[in-house]
Design a protein around this motif. Sequence first.
Motif, mmCIF file in Angstrom:
data_model
loop_
_atom_site.group_PDB
_atom_site.id
_atom_site.type_symbol
_atom_site.label_atom_id
_atom_site.label_comp_id
_atom_site.label_asym_id
_atom_site.label_seq_id
_atom_site.Cartn_x
_atom_site.Cartn_y
_atom_site.Cartn_z
ATOM 1 N N SER A 49 -9.391 -3.966 -3.349
ATOM 2 C CA SER A 49 -8.351 -2.998 -3.729
ATOM 3 C C SER A 49 -7.575 -2.498 -2.525
ATOM 4 O O SER A 49 -6.366 -2.279 -2.603
ATOM 5 N N LYS A 50 -8.253 -2.305 -1.380
ATOM 6 C CA LYS A 50 -7.548 -1.811 -0.194
ATOM 7 C C LYS A 50 -6.519 -2.829 0.279
ATOM 8 O O LYS A 50 -5.434 -2.461 0.730
ATOM 9 N N ASP A 51 -6.811 -4.124 0.162
ATOM 10 C CA ASP A 51 -5.854 -5.154 0.555
ATOM 11 C C ASP A 51 -4.687 -5.228 -0.424
ATOM 12 O O ASP A 51 -3.542 -5.441 -0.029
ATOM 13 N N ILE A 52 -4.990 -5.017 -1.683
ATOM 14 C CA ILE A 52 -3.923 -4.991 -2.700
ATOM 15 C C ILE A 52 -3.020 -3.790 -2.453
ATOM 16 O O ILE A 52 -1.790 -3.907 -2.517
ATOM 17 N N TRP A 53 -3.618 -2.627 -2.160
ATOM 18 C CA TRP A 53 -2.807 -1.443 -1.888
ATOM 19 C C TRP A 53 -1.905 -1.675 -0.682
ATOM 20 O O TRP A 53 -0.730 -1.319 -0.695
ATOM 21 N N ARG A 54 -2.431 -2.259 0.367
ATOM 22 C CA ARG A 54 -1.614 -2.524 1.556
ATOM 23 C C ARG A 54 -0.430 -3.423 1.223
ATOM 24 O O ARG A 54 0.681 -3.199 1.709
ATOM 25 N N ALA A 55 -0.649 -4.421 0.387
ATOM 26 C CA ALA A 55 0.435 -5.316 -0.024
ATOM 27 C C ALA A 55 1.460 -4.567 -0.874
ATOM 28 O O ALA A 55 2.675 -4.733 -0.694
ATOM 29 N N ALA A 56 0.980 -3.741 -1.787
ATOM 30 C CA ALA A 56 1.890 -2.954 -2.630
ATOM 31 C C ALA A 56 2.657 -1.949 -1.787
ATOM 32 O O ALA A 56 3.875 -1.777 -1.959
ATOM 33 N N TRP A 57 1.959 -1.296 -0.868
ATOM 34 C CA TRP A 57 2.584 -0.317 0.034
ATOM 35 C C TRP A 57 3.735 -0.970 0.804
ATOM 36 O O TRP A 57 4.818 -0.405 0.893
ATOM 37 N N ALA A 58 3.494 -2.164 1.326
ATOM 38 C CA ALA A 58 4.532 -2.869 2.088
ATOM 39 C C ALA A 58 5.689 -3.283 1.174
ATOM 40 O O ALA A 58 6.859 -3.114 1.530
ATOM 41 N N ALA A 59 5.373 -3.796 -0.004
ATOM 42 C CA ALA A 59 6.415 -4.242 -0.932
ATOM 43 C C ALA A 59 7.281 -3.076 -1.414
ATOM 44 O O ALA A 59 8.486 -3.238 -1.613
ATOM 45 N N LEU A 60 6.674 -1.935 -1.582
ATOM 46 C CA LEU A 60 7.412 -0.757 -2.041
ATOM 47 C C LEU A 60 8.101 -0.013 -0.901
ATOM 48 O O LEU A 60 8.827 0.946 -1.148
ATOM 49 N N GLU A 61 7.845 -0.463 0.324
ATOM 50 C CA GLU A 61 8.443 0.147 1.516
ATOM 51 C C GLU A 61 8.177 1.653 1.572
ATOM 52 O O GLU A 61 9.062 2.461 1.798
ATOM 53 N N LEU A 62 6.907 2.007 1.359
ATOM 54 C CA LEU A 62 6.500 3.404 1.390
ATOM 55 C C LEU A 62 6.319 3.872 2.811
ATOM 56 O O LEU A 62 6.053 3.058 3.712
ATOM 57 N N PRO A 63 6.420 5.167 3.060
ATOM 58 C CA PRO A 63 6.246 5.693 4.417
ATOM 59 C C PRO A 63 4.808 5.511 4.909
ATOM 60 O O PRO A 63 3.862 5.419 4.114
ATOM 61 N N ALA A 64 4.644 5.483 6.202
ATOM 62 C CA ALA A 64 3.337 5.257 6.818
ATOM 63 C C ALA A 64 2.299 6.258 6.343
ATOM 64 O O ALA A 64 1.127 5.912 6.199
ATOM 65 N N ARG A 65 2.685 7.475 6.067
ATOM 66 C CA ARG A 65 1.717 8.498 5.642
ATOM 67 C C ARG A 65 1.077 8.162 4.288
ATOM 68 O O ARG A 65 0.044 8.708 3.938
#
Length: 67
Positions: A49-65
């Motif tokens: 799940s943590k790897d999926i979240w990182r991929a989603a975070w990058a795809a959604l261009e969310l802030p580093a926080r």
Amino acid sequence: MVGVKETELWARLQQHLGAGYYRVWAAEQSLGDLGGRTVVEALAAGVASKDIWRAAWAALELPARER
């Protein structure tokens, strides 16, 4: 982020995409960082799940926080 449980992954996706859209996005949006799989496909394949979240975070261009 050290670990993300599947329930937390879904909660974060809902927070950022909205209750009416996050499941659709997770089922239909292919992510390059997941080898072209969707969130749903990656979960079914046993991707952490943590790897999926990182991929989603990058795809959604969310802030580093939000990582």
